[in-house]
Design an enzyme around this catalytic site. Structure first.
Site, PDB file in Angstrom:
ATOM      1  CG  MET A   1     -10.552 -17.005 -30.531  1.00 27.52           C
ATOM      2  SD  MET A   1     -10.162 -18.674 -31.070  1.00 27.52           S
ATOM      3  CE  MET A   1     -11.812 -19.208 -31.539  1.00 27.52           C
ATOM      4  N   PRO A   2      -7.049 -13.618 -30.314  1.00 31.81           N
ATOM      5  CG  PRO A   2      -5.588 -12.505 -31.725  1.00 31.81           C
ATOM      6  CD  PRO A   2      -6.954 -13.096 -31.673  1.00 31.81           C
ATOM      7  CE1 TYR A   3      -8.432  -8.801 -22.718  1.00 28.84           C
ATOM      8  CE2 TYR A   3      -6.460  -9.746 -21.756  1.00 28.84           C
ATOM      9  CZ  TYR A   3      -7.488  -8.829 -21.712  1.00 28.84           C
ATOM     10  OH  TYR A   3      -7.554  -7.909 -20.676  1.00 28.84           O
TER      11      TYR A   3
END
Lengths: 67, 67, 67, 67, 67, 67
Positions: free
Chosen positions: B1-3
């Site tokens: 879940m990259p931001y």
């Protein structure tokens, strides 16, 4: 390599004030931590008072009540 | 879940350039870390040169001196 | 003067993977926006899966359910 | 001393909606973690859909395709 | 209501240095912008040199080359 | 596509408390702004009290004085 993010409410801060903030924070990091100015970045975000919540309400309302 | 948050100076970056940045960074995270594109969010903040301090001064001034 | 913050879950990412991410994102910003590598900073934050909420639950739980 | 940053796409969010978000998130932090409202700051950033990448493309394009 | 985030590499910064940074940045914001200390929050993030990319490589490697 | 960053002092927050915070903030964004849970990410950063400045001093010191 410091990166500094200064978030403040949008209240007509002048270019001179921004320049002073950048100069002083950079000077602090150079003096206290021996950082290099050319590796020090400081980003100022000016936030609308409708977008800054404080004490459970918008700053716009907080300030109106405080008057 | 990259931001991912990309902060750059506001210099007339086009929609095509933004699209390319998003496509490439997403591809990097998918390829290197096996992340899912539909869980990868990338926010680009364009910062006024009066609000980006560098080397102890505002970028506006830094660029004027560099000319 | 780009500053990029990559936030990912803490999943044993290796130094080689971090190096590749930094190299590729820097290359993207240099190529697409003509940025200078020596003014490009990229900070990777690795977040414990107990501290990353997704779809209303912690990622720890989300992954356990997905199995 | 919580600081909360809520980043959303710029979609005509009203002052009433922002007020409700601030009130509810503050209430959550007070109730769950016993935080003090007068030490709780919440900043809402509204991001142009051209500046929010998702699934490898700009949200502007993502939404156009989804129609 | 300023919120300031100072991100630096993890290099054994002492509590006294952190205290001095907080005191000086707060003083700057009070003097230049007339902000209230009790509404000024400053968070210092210390980043592992393996997680800070600069000039296209990890700071760990950048420093090794600079020797 | 909301991204929320909750920054709090590191005070032994439990997994159950984190789960509750994530569930409630997600619920707020779904109800007030009609956001989708599977596009809502919430990252909790727990900050050492030596790294959180407040009222011109470190929180560690602020709390010691408040006793």
């Amino acid at each position: 390599m410091p990166y500094v993010n200064v978030r403040i409410t949008k209240d007509g801060v002048t270019r001179e004030q921004k320049q002073q903030i950048v100069a002083e924070i950079t000077a602090t990091l150079v003096r206290v931590l021996n950082k290099k100015p050319e590796q020090t970045h400081i980003v100022i975000d000016e936030i609308d008072t409708d977008n800054w919540g404080f004490a459970g309400m918008l700053t716009t309302e907080y300030r109106a009540r405080a008057k």
